[in-house]
Design an enzyme around this catalytic site. Sequence first.
Site, PDB file in Angstrom:
ATOM      1  N   SER A 124       1.042  -1.008   0.035  1.00  0.00           N
ATOM      2  CA  SER A 124      -0.145  -0.045  -0.146  1.00  0.00           C
ATOM      3  C   SER A 124       0.791   1.279  -0.039  1.00  0.00           C
ATOM      4  CB  SER A 124      -0.897   0.102   1.287  1.00  0.00           C
ATOM      5  OG  SER A 124      -1.620   1.196   1.345  1.00  0.00           O
ATOM      6  N   TYR A 137      -2.162  -1.231   9.962  1.00  0.00           N
ATOM      7  CA  TYR A 137      -2.209  -1.689   8.661  1.00  0.00           C
ATOM      8  C   TYR A 137      -0.955  -1.473   7.793  1.00  0.00           C
ATOM      9  CZ  TYR A 137      -3.812  -1.606   3.533  1.00  0.00           C
ATOM     10  OH  TYR A 137      -4.033  -1.930   2.321  1.00  0.00           O
TER      11      TYR A 137
END
Length: 185
Positions: A124, A137
């Site tokens: 990400s 995350y």
Amino acid sequence: MALAKKGVGVIVTYRSSEAEANSVVSAIAKIGGQAVALQLDTSNTKTFEDFVAKVKQSLQDNWQTEQFDFLVNNAGIGVYATFVETTEEDFDRLMNIHVKGVFFLTQKLLPLIKDGGRIVNLSSGLARITLPGYAAYASMKGAIEVLTRYMAKELGSRQIAVNVVAPGAIETDFGGGAVRDNPEY
């Protein structure tokens, strides 16, 4: 779908949305491709042996082969919580899906990946930019980027290329569809 359009057979995985996975299989069949859908919970490493057996059987039944060319590790969940608010349960769920699952599923599938094959791991943009609410995350995605470098180094002798793709925000159902549904994102 892009690989199927090029004549590559596809094994679609799903955790709980069997109907959606079967819809993808049907769409691939409509364009003349071949695909199967297999259930997989990447958070539960105890299911990986059975999953690998199903992959082997699917390869044999559908493509008369024992190996495949491409593995895309794209399972994921989103947890929006600040560092202070992140629970151990949230952290463990993220770790099990985003890191532990990728590590051990790839390890189990490695004998089935052809020499010269390709592995793509999803990361990400949050591994490089910092926004409140994504500490856990983004940490998992940072781990995937490091793991990818090690996998590439160690699997290079088999000519297996291992890369990471780190997209920014994408308008999907991920994270409850927040990016898709909130124009401010």
